[in-house]
Design an enzyme around this catalytic site. Structure first.
Site, PDB file in Angstrom:
ATOM      1  N   PRO A   2       0.809  -1.208   0.000  1.00 40.85           N
ATOM      2  CA  PRO A   2       0.000   0.000   0.000  1.00 40.85           C
ATOM      3  C   PRO A   2       0.849   1.267   0.000  1.00 40.85           C
ATOM      4  CG  PRO A   2      -0.558  -1.403   1.877  1.00 40.85           C
ATOM      5  CD  PRO A   2       0.404  -2.137   1.043  1.00 40.85           C
ATOM      6  N   GLU A   3       0.613   2.128  -0.994  1.00 39.46           N
ATOM      7  CA  GLU A   3       1.298   3.409  -1.090  1.00 39.46           C
ATOM      8  C   GLU A   3       0.255   4.509  -0.900  1.00 39.46           C
ATOM      9  OE1 GLU A   3       3.941   3.592  -4.529  1.00 39.46           O
ATOM     10  OE2 GLU A   3       4.157   1.419  -4.505  1.00 39.46           O
ATOM     11  N   LYS A  60       2.395   7.411   3.839  1.00 43.77           N
ATOM     12  CA  LYS A  60       1.732   6.114   3.950  1.00 43.77           C
ATOM     13  C   LYS A  60       1.171   5.864   5.350  1.00 43.77           C
ATOM     14  CE  LYS A  60       5.218   4.485   0.707  1.00 43.77           C
ATOM     15  NZ  LYS A  60       6.455   3.674   0.570  1.00 43.77           N
ATOM     16  N   ARG A 288      15.721  -3.856  -5.846  1.00 40.76           N
ATOM     17  CA  ARG A 288      14.279  -3.766  -6.020  1.00 40.76           C
ATOM     18  C   ARG A 288      14.000  -3.784  -7.521  1.00 40.76           C
ATOM     19  NH1 ARG A 288      13.640  -0.912  -0.897  1.00 40.76           N
ATOM     20  NH2 ARG A 288      13.868  -3.021  -0.176  1.00 40.76           N
TER      21      ARG A 288
END
Length: 298
Positions: A2-3, A60, A288
């Site tokens: 979740p951003e 966030k 990443r």
DNA sequence: ACGCCCGCCTGTAAGC
DNA sequence: TGCTTACAGGCGGGCG
């Protein structure tokens, strides 16, 4: 995952669903979710009997204002979910670590398989303690009061939806560092709320590569990045966030977002770029994955 | 002092 | 088929 857009969607729903509700009981079944407190009981004692007054957000983080002036802070980490249960009798969801029951009826559950998420109650510092805090560069901008109230979050950068800077001030932030753009977009101390998914989408929209140095942008490029950041995040909020195959982001009611269908690069390795038809590339950036179009992003 | 990278976690899926 | 391994990644802290 979740951003900002997913957390903002939850904020909007929570302010309709839980503001005015009084916490009757709190059950903590995994202490790791409240690890900032010495004991689970310390967390419980700060919440039980309190009424939720407001639901805010910085980056966030969700900030639930309590009637005693404290703030319940929620961060979902990688896999956290909030679930609005009609009653405690609803079938349990695996990895439910914190359960809140309201006196008016209904439950709010904190579900988090990977346990990177957390909840804690922030108690405001005394004025002397507050004076000793390092002043983050974002202090002084609109909304900084909310952030100062939660001293744990005083180091966060500006929120691109709540407190967007003018593009001239954004240019200053870019020139302050000489760091690769994706790293800067994801650096919560500089800009709060952007993670791996939206950084890739913003950079594609701006036509900029993830590894361009932040102080190498022309004025036109700075404006394009500024516009892309605001537009992509606003558009994603409008579509209630992104739900990916493995991340399983869902809202309070368990429903998925729909912005993933508008993703141009994220998780589209080997597929044709919708703008130029060349194949979307995947690269490793700071251990990443990063997705981009070699032709459209320079 | 600062930037990079590991460790924390579990579920999923690819690979042998 | 079944086991092992890699991967997903936000963030704090530790190390270089």
């Amino acid at each position: 995952m979740p951003e900002l857009p997913e957390v903002e969607t939850l904020r909007q729903d929570l302010s309709k669903e839980v503001v005015g509700k009084k916490v009757k009981a709190v059950a903590v079944t995994n202490g790791r979710s409240v690890r900032r407190h010495k004991t689970a009981k310390a967390f419980r004692d700060l919440l039980e009997g309190r009424t939720f007054k407001s639901v805010g957000r910085v980056g966030k983080y969700l900030l639930v204002g309590l009637d005693d002036g404290n703030t319940l802070v929620i961060h979902l980490g990688m896999s956290g979910q909030l679930h609005r249960a009609k009653s405690a009798k609803e079938p349990k969801i695996k990895h439910t670590h914190v359960t809140m029951t309201f006196t008016q009826g209904g439950d709010l559950w904190f579900v988090d398989p990977r346990t990177f998420g957390e909840m804690f109650v922030s108690v405001p510092l005394s004025s002397e303690e507050q004076a000793a805090l390092p002043v983050s560069f974002a202090a002084g901008v609109e909304g900084a009061a909310l952030r100062r109230q939660v001293h744990e979050l005083s180091e966060l950068g500006f929120d691109p939806i709540e407190n967007m800077l003018s593009w001239e001030r954004f240019a200053v932030v870019l020139r302050q560092h000489s760091v690769q753009l994706k790293a800067l977009l994801m650096d919560q101390h500089a800009i709060a709320g952007i993670g791996n998914v939206y950084s890739d989408e913003i950079l594609f929209s701006a036509g900029l590569r993830y590894d361009r140095l932040s102080d190498s942008l022309s004025t036109t490029e700075v404006r394009r990045l500024y516009r892309a950041m605001v537009e992509i995040l606003a558009e994603a909020i409008k579509h209630r966030g992104s739900s990916l195959a493995d991340e399983q982001y869902v809202d309070l009611e368990g429903k998925t977002g729909s912005y993933q269908q508008f993703h141009e690069v994220y998780d589209r390795e080997g597929l044709a770029c919708r703008r130029c038809r060349s194949l979307i590339q995947k690269a490793k950036f700071q251990s990443r994955s990063t997705y981009f179009c070699e032709h459209c992003q320079i």
